[in-house]
Design a protein around this motif. Structure first.
Motif, PDB file in Angstrom:
ATOM      1  N   VAL A   1      -3.699  -4.732 -58.977  1.00 28.18           N
ATOM      2  CA  VAL A   1      -3.221  -5.787 -59.879  1.00 28.18           C
ATOM      3  C   VAL A   1      -2.714  -6.994 -59.095  1.00 28.18           C
ATOM      4  N   GLU A   2      -1.858  -6.747 -58.109  1.00 29.81           N
ATOM      5  CA  GLU A   2      -1.227  -7.863 -57.383  1.00 29.81           C
ATOM      6  C   GLU A   2      -2.157  -8.470 -56.330  1.00 29.81           C
ATOM      7  N   LYS A   3      -3.121  -7.704 -55.886  1.00 29.92           N
ATOM      8  CA  LYS A   3      -4.070  -8.143 -54.862  1.00 29.92           C
ATOM      9  C   LYS A   3      -3.391  -8.869 -53.686  1.00 29.92           C
ATOM     10  N   PRO A   4      -2.467  -8.184 -53.001  1.00 28.29           N
ATOM     11  CA  PRO A   4      -1.757  -8.860 -51.897  1.00 28.29           C
ATOM     12  C   PRO A   4      -2.699  -9.323 -50.794  1.00 28.29           C
ATOM     13  N   GLN A   5      -3.836  -8.630 -50.646  1.00 28.84           N
ATOM     14  CA  GLN A   5      -4.754  -8.991 -49.554  1.00 28.84           C
ATOM     15  C   GLN A   5      -5.312 -10.397 -49.737  1.00 28.84           C
ATOM     16  N   GLU A   6      -5.351 -10.854 -51.024  1.00 29.09           N
ATOM     17  CA  GLU A   6      -5.907 -12.192 -51.262  1.00 29.09           C
ATOM     18  C   GLU A   6      -4.915 -13.302 -50.920  1.00 29.09           C
ATOM     19  N   GLN A   7      -3.644 -12.921 -50.732  1.00 30.65           N
ATOM     20  CA  GLN A   7      -2.642 -13.951 -50.408  1.00 30.65           C
ATOM     21  C   GLN A   7      -2.444 -14.122 -48.910  1.00 30.65           C
ATOM     22  N   ILE A   8      -3.196 -13.351 -48.137  1.00 32.22           N
ATOM     23  CA  ILE A   8      -3.042 -13.467 -46.686  1.00 32.22           C
ATOM     24  C   ILE A   8      -3.698 -14.771 -46.231  1.00 32.22           C
ATOM     25  N   THR A   9      -2.934 -15.581 -45.512  1.00 35.01           N
ATOM     26  CA  THR A   9      -3.524 -16.808 -44.985  1.00 35.01           C
ATOM     27  C   THR A   9      -4.105 -16.495 -43.613  1.00 35.01           C
ATOM     28  N   ASN A  10      -5.365 -16.845 -43.458  1.00 31.55           N
ATOM     29  CA  ASN A  10      -5.985 -16.574 -42.162  1.00 31.55           C
ATOM     30  C   ASN A  10      -6.362 -17.878 -41.465  1.00 31.55           C
ATOM     31  N   ASN A  11      -5.512 -18.897 -41.662  1.00 35.38           N
ATOM     32  CA  ASN A  11      -5.701 -20.149 -40.933  1.00 35.38           C
ATOM     33  C   ASN A  11      -5.565 -19.885 -39.444  1.00 35.38           C
ATOM     34  N   ILE A  12      -6.283 -20.682 -38.669  1.00 31.91           N
ATOM     35  CA  ILE A  12      -6.196 -20.527 -37.219  1.00 31.91           C
ATOM     36  C   ILE A  12      -4.798 -20.943 -36.761  1.00 31.91           C
ATOM     37  N   ASP A  13      -4.167 -20.057 -36.000  1.00 33.25           N
ATOM     38  CA  ASP A  13      -2.842 -20.346 -35.472  1.00 33.25           C
ATOM     39  C   ASP A  13      -2.992 -20.882 -34.044  1.00 33.25           C
ATOM     40  N   TYR A  14      -3.182 -22.205 -33.952  1.00 37.68           N
ATOM     41  CA  TYR A  14      -3.425 -22.810 -32.640  1.00 37.68           C
ATOM     42  C   TYR A  14      -2.280 -22.536 -31.673  1.00 37.68           C
ATOM     43  N   THR A  15      -1.042 -22.716 -32.169  1.00 37.21           N
ATOM     44  CA  THR A  15       0.113 -22.555 -31.283  1.00 37.21           C
ATOM     45  C   THR A  15       0.124 -21.176 -30.634  1.00 37.21           C
ATOM     46  N   SER A  16      -0.198 -20.153 -31.440  1.00 39.80           N
ATOM     47  CA  SER A  16      -0.167 -18.799 -30.888  1.00 39.80           C
ATOM     48  C   SER A  16      -1.252 -18.636 -29.815  1.00 39.80           C
ATOM     49  N   PHE A  17      -2.430 -19.222 -30.053  1.00 36.41           N
ATOM     50  CA  PHE A  17      -3.486 -19.177 -29.027  1.00 36.41           C
ATOM     51  C   PHE A  17      -3.027 -19.886 -27.755  1.00 36.41           C
ATOM     52  N   TYR A  18      -2.437 -21.075 -27.949  1.00 38.16           N
ATOM     53  CA  TYR A  18      -2.005 -21.867 -26.793  1.00 38.16           C
ATOM     54  C   TYR A  18      -0.966 -21.093 -25.984  1.00 38.16           C
ATOM     55  N   MET A  19      -0.061 -20.437 -26.705  1.00 36.96           N
ATOM     56  CA  MET A  19       1.004 -19.712 -26.001  1.00 36.96           C
ATOM     57  C   MET A  19       0.420 -18.572 -25.179  1.00 36.96           C
ATOM     58  N   LYS A  20      -0.552 -17.865 -25.768  1.00 42.39           N
ATOM     59  CA  LYS A  20      -1.166 -16.761 -25.027  1.00 42.39           C
ATOM     60  C   LYS A  20      -1.884 -17.296 -23.792  1.00 42.39           C
ATOM     61  N   LEU A  21      -2.611 -18.409 -23.972  1.00 45.49           N
ATOM     62  CA  LEU A  21      -3.321 -19.003 -22.829  1.00 45.49           C
ATOM     63  C   LEU A  21      -2.335 -19.499 -21.777  1.00 45.49           C
ATOM     64  N   ALA A  22      -1.223 -20.082 -22.256  1.00 46.14           N
ATOM     65  CA  ALA A  22      -0.213 -20.588 -21.330  1.00 46.14           C
ATOM     66  C   ALA A  22       0.348 -19.447 -20.486  1.00 46.14           C
ATOM     67  N   GLY A  23       0.525 -18.287 -21.115  1.00 46.20           N
ATOM     68  CA  GLY A  23       1.014 -17.115 -20.396  1.00 46.20           C
ATOM     69  C   GLY A  23       0.056 -16.708 -19.285  1.00 46.20           C
ATOM     70  N   ILE A  24      -1.245 -16.739 -19.621  1.00 50.84           N
ATOM     71  CA  ILE A  24      -2.266 -16.375 -18.623  1.00 50.84           C
ATOM     72  C   ILE A  24      -2.244 -17.372 -17.471  1.00 50.84           C
ATOM     73  N   GLU A  25      -2.185 -18.659 -17.818  1.00 53.67           N
ATOM     74  CA  GLU A  25      -2.192 -19.708 -16.787  1.00 53.67           C
ATOM     75  C   GLU A  25      -0.961 -19.604 -15.891  1.00 53.67           C
ATOM     76  N   ALA A  26       0.187 -19.373 -16.535  1.00 49.30           N
ATOM     77  CA  ALA A  26       1.436 -19.296 -15.773  1.00 49.30           C
ATOM     78  C   ALA A  26       1.375 -18.151 -14.771  1.00 49.30           C
ATOM     79  N   ARG A  27       0.823 -17.034 -15.212  1.00 51.49           N
ATOM     80  CA  ARG A  27       0.714 -15.878 -14.332  1.00 51.49           C
ATOM     81  C   ARG A  27      -0.241 -16.186 -13.168  1.00 51.49           C
ATOM     82  N   ARG A  28      -1.338 -16.883 -13.518  1.00 48.04           N
ATOM     83  CA  ARG A  28      -2.329 -17.242 -12.500  1.00 48.04           C
ATOM     84  C   ARG A  28      -1.714 -18.162 -11.444  1.00 48.04           C
TER      85      ARG A  28
END
Lengths: 168, 483
Positions: free
Chosen positions: B453-480
Motif C-alpha cells: 500500500v505505502e510503496k516505500p520503495q517508490e519514494q527512494i531518491t536515487n539521484n547521483i550523490d556527487y559529493t559522496s563520490f568526490y569524497m570517496k575519490l578524495a580519500g583515494i587521492e589523499a592516500r596515494r
C-alpha cells in the motif's frame, strides 16, 4: 586525473580531479568536476584530513565525514546503482573520442604493443597494454585510422600525459 | 577464583549453519563452556563465522543442496568429529523432522524440539487440527470442501462476511477470491471452481473468513525437557515483502498498552506449546484482525531470525537457553513472573538487494564501517572483501535498536542506519530509512499490506550523490599522496 564511473547499464560519469592544494601536512584540498558531453555539470571542493590514522572528508570544513577504510575500491555505490571505477582510462568497448594522439592517462609501464607503424586500426581495437595500479589496462583506438608513429617501447615506465602513439 | 553456578559437562556442538546465526550460536556455545564446531563450504572459504568457533570442519560442495541441506554429509561429519549435539540455526535443516530423527538414531542431540513436535507443527493440516482441539482459535471456515453455492452461503453467514473462497489445492494467491456478500458468492463460486480446476486439477473450494488488514503477531516460547513452558511476550512483524519479514518490533504497537490482550495471546501460545509437549525455543505465529481477534497461523519449531528483539526487551539469552534445554539442563528460570520486559526494540534486516526492486544483488563488500549510537546491536558476518554469492540468503546482518519507548528506538535506528556504511554492493538500507520515516509506521498504524500500500520503495531518491563520490575519490587521492 580522470575517473570514469560506469554502471551495469553503461551509464557513465566522468569525474576530473582538476586541482590539488596541499594546505598542510594534515590537510589537502581537492577540486573535482563532473563532465557530461564535455560540459561541467557539477564542481565541488573537498577537504581531506587525517585524524588518528583515519581519513575524514568535508566540503565545508565544518562537517567532517569519516571515510570507510578502503584502499583502491573497484566499485562505488549510489542507492540502487553500482558503478565500476576506472581511474585514468576508459574500459574496453567505450571509446574516449580522442583525436589521433594517444596520451597516458595515468603513470604506468608498457607491457605490450600490439600494432606496428603503418598498421590499419579500427575504433576500439587494443593498441597498447599498460600496467598500472597492478592491473593491465588495454589502451584502445578512439577512431579508425593508420598508426603513424609509436613513441614508446615495451618496458618503458611512463608518467601521466606522455604521448605513446599517433593515429592518422 | 571464578565462580560457576553449576558444573556441566563440556559438550562438542556442531553448528550446521552459516553467517550471523552460526557466529551467534558459536558465541553461546563458548559462553557455556562447550566446543563450537563450524563448517565451511567450497563457495565460502573465508566464512566469517569460523572466527568465533573453536574447531572447523570442511563441508564439501557449493550449492545449498550439496552443503547445509545435505543431511548425509552433515551427519557423517558429526559422527567423524564425535559431536554430542548439532545446532541447525534457522532455515536449512532446522525444521526437518527426518534430520532430527537421523541424528537421534546416531545418538546425537538435535538442538531443537522433539521429533513429534517438528512433524505435527510442520504440517499445516495437523497443526491446525491440534490447535482446534486445544481450543486455540484458527481462522473460521468450512472444515471440508463445500459442495454448493447454498452451502457456501450458509457457512459464510455463520462466520460473517467478508469471506474468502479458496481452492483446497491452492497456493501463492491463485484460486482465491474475496466475497463481500451473498451475491458475490453466487457470482464467483463457479468461476473460482473452474479456475482452480484449470490451475490445480482440483475444483474443490473452501470458505474461510477473510481477515482484513491483518497484523502478523508472534509469541516467543521457551520450554525445557521437564515440562516448563515460558513465553517471552510478542513480536510484531507486519512489514513484509514477498511474505518475508524485513522490519520487526517488540512489543507489538498494535497490542500497545492492552495488557489483557497481551496476556491472552501469550497464554494461548503457551497452551498450544503445552499441547504438543514442546521442549525448546519456538515461535507461535498469529494473525490479528482489526477488531483484535487473533487466529493461529503456524508454529516455527526453531530459533527465528528476529529473536534478538525479544532478547533485548527481556534481557534473556534465547540461544543459550535453547542449548541448555536440549541438553536437559535447568533453564534457571524459577517461574513465568521472572520474565519481564522493558523498553522497545526494533530490528531491520540488512540484505544485499536492490532497494527499489527488492531483488537480491550479490557482490563484493569493498568497505565496511559502523558508527552507531548507544543501544545498538548489530548481528552480522560482514567484513571488507566479503563476497555475497547468489547461493545463499542475501541477508548480511541484523540491525537491532533498543529504546526506552518506541519513538526512542526508532530514533536510534535511524541514526544507526546513517552510521552503517557498506561499500561496493547494493543494500536495502535506503528502503529501511524510508520505512522508518513513514508516518503510518511511526504511528504504529500498519498491516501486512504495508509495503504493497505505502510503496516505500517508490519514494527512494536515487539521484547521483556527487559529493559522496568526490569524497570517496578524495580519500583515494589523499592516500596515494601519502597524507
Amino acid at each position: 586525473m580522470r575517473t570514469y564511473l560506469i554502471d551495469a547499464e553503461k551509464n557513465e560519469l566522468i569525474i576530473d580531479l582538476t586541482k590539488t592544494l596541499v594546505h598542510s601536512k594534515e590537510l589537502i584540498e581537492f577540486e573535482f568536476s563532473t563532465l557530461q558531453d564535455n560540459e561541467i555539470v557539477h564542481r565541488e571542493n573537498i577537504f581531506v584530513r587525517k585524524l588518528a590514522g583515519r581519513y575524514f572528508a568535508s566540503n565545508d570544513q565544518k562537517n567532517w565525514v569519516k571515510l570507510a577504510p578502503q584502499n583502491l575500491p573497484k566499485k562505488f555505490l549510489n542507492v540502487d546503482r553500482v558503478f565500476d571505477i576506472y581511474r585514468g582510462f576508459k574500459p574496453s568497448g567505450l571509446s574516449d573520442g580522442n583525436d589521433g594522439e594517444l596520451l597516458t592517462q595515468m603513470p604506468g609501464k608498457v607491457v605490450k604493443i600490439l600494432v606496428a607503424t603503418g598498421d590499419e586500426v579500427v575504433e576500439g581495437q587494443t593498441l597498447v597494454i599498460l600496467e598500472a595500479m597492478k592491473m593491465e589496462n588495454e589502451i584502445k583506438a578512439g577512431l579508425d585510422g593508420v598508426v603513424k608513429n609509436i613513441h614508446v617501447s615495451v618496458g618503458d615506465a611512463l608518467d601521466q600525459g606522455v604521448l605513446m602513439l599517433e593515429l592518422e | 577464583m571464578s565462580i560457576r553456578l553449576k558444573e556441566n559437562k563440556a559438550r562438542r556442538i556442531l553448528i550446521a549453519n552459516r553467517g550471523e546465526i552460526a557466529a551467534r550460536i558459536a558465541k553461546a556455545c563458548r559462553e557455556l563452556g562447550h566446543t563450537a564446531i563450524g563448517l565451511w563450504t567450497d563457495n565460502e572459504v573465508h566464512a566469517r563465522h569460523l572466527e568465533f568457533c573453536d574447531e572447523w570442519a570442511h563441508l564439501e560442495g557449493t550449492g545449498n543442496t550439496e552443503t547445509y541441506l545435505n543431511q548425509d554429509k552433515i551427519i557423517k561429519i558429526a559422527k567423524e568429529l564425535k559431536v554430542d549435539a548439532v545446532h541447525p540455526g534457522y532455515g536449512f535443516l532446522s525444521e526437518n523432522g527426518g534430520f532430527a530423527e537421523a541424528l537421534s538414531n546416531n545418538d546425537i542431540i538435535f538442538i531443537g524440539p522433539h521429533i513429534e513436535a517438528i512433524k505435527i507443527m510442520g504440517d499445516k493440516a495437523t497443526s491446525k487440527t491440534l490447535a482446534k482441539e486445544s481450543g486455540v482459535p484458527v481462522v473460521p471456515g468450512s472444515a471440508d470442501a463445500v459442495k454448493s453455492v447454498a452451502e457456501a452461503i450458509k457457512i459464510a453467514e455463520e462466520i460473517g462476511y467478508p469471506v474468502l473462497l479458496k481452492a483446497v489445492a491452492g497456493g501463492g494467491g491463485r484460486g482465491m477470491r474475496a466475497c463481500a456478500d451473498e451475491n458475490e458468492i453466487k457470482e464467483q463460486f463457479e468461476a473460482v471452481g473452474r479456475e482452480s480446476m484449470a490451475a490445480f486439477g482440483n475444483g474443490d473450494l473452501l470458505v474461510e473468513k477473510l481477515v482484513l488488514n491483518p497484523r502478523h503477531i508472534e509469541v516467543q516460547i521457551l520450554a525445557d525437557k521437564h515440562g516448563n513452558v515460558f513465553h517471552f511476550f510478542e513480536r510484531e512483524c507486519s512489514v513484509q515483502r514477498r511474505h518475508q519479514k524485513i522490519v520487526e518490533e517488540a512489543p507489538s504497537p498494535f497490542i500497545g498498552d492492552d495488557e489483557e490482550l497481551r496476556q491472552k495471546i501469550c497464554q494461548t501460545a503457551v497452551k498450544l506449546s503445552k499441547a504438543v509437549k514442546y521442549d525448546s525455543a519456538g515461535t507461535v505465529e498469529f494473525i490479528m484482525a482489526e477488531d483484535k481477534s487473533f487466529y493461529f497461523l503456524e508454529m516455527n519449531t526453531r530459533i527465528q531470525v528476529e529473536h534478538p528483539i525479544t532478547e533485548e526487551i527481556t534481557g534473556m539469552d534465547l540461544i543459550v537457553c535453547m542449548i541448555q534445554s536440549a541438553l536437559g539442563e535447568d533453564l534457571q528460570i524459577p517461574s513465568q513472573d521472572f520474565i519481564t520486559r522493558s523498553g522497545h526494540a526494533i530490528e531491520c534486516r540488512i540484505c544485499a538487494e536492490d532497494p527499489i526492486t527488492m531483488l537480491p544483488a550479490p557482490g563484493v563488500v569493498t568497505g565496511f564501517e559502523t558508527n552507531f549510537p548507544q543501544g545498538i546491536r548489530f548481528d552480522n558476518c560482514l567484513f571488507k572483501d566479503l563476497e555475497v554469492t547468489p547461493d545463499f540468503d542475501p541477508m548480511v546482518g541484523k540491525l537491532i535498536a533498543k529504546g526506552v519507548v518506541r519513538d526512542v528506538a526508532i530514533r536510534k535506528m535511524e541514526s544507526a542506519l546513517e552510521g552503517l556504511y557498506i561499500e561496493g554492493l547494493k543494500t536495502n538500507i535506503p528502503l529501511h530509512k524510508i520505512i522508518l520515516a513513514n508516518q503510518n509506521f511511526r504511528d504504529g498504524n500498519y498491516s501486512t499490506s504495508f509495503i504493497g500500500v505505502e510503496k516505500p520503495q517508490e519514494q527512494i531518491t536515487n539521484n547521483i550523490d556527487y559529493t559522496s563520490f568526490y569524497m570517496k575519490l578524495a580519500g583515494i587521492e589523499a592516500r596515494r599522496m601519502g597524507l
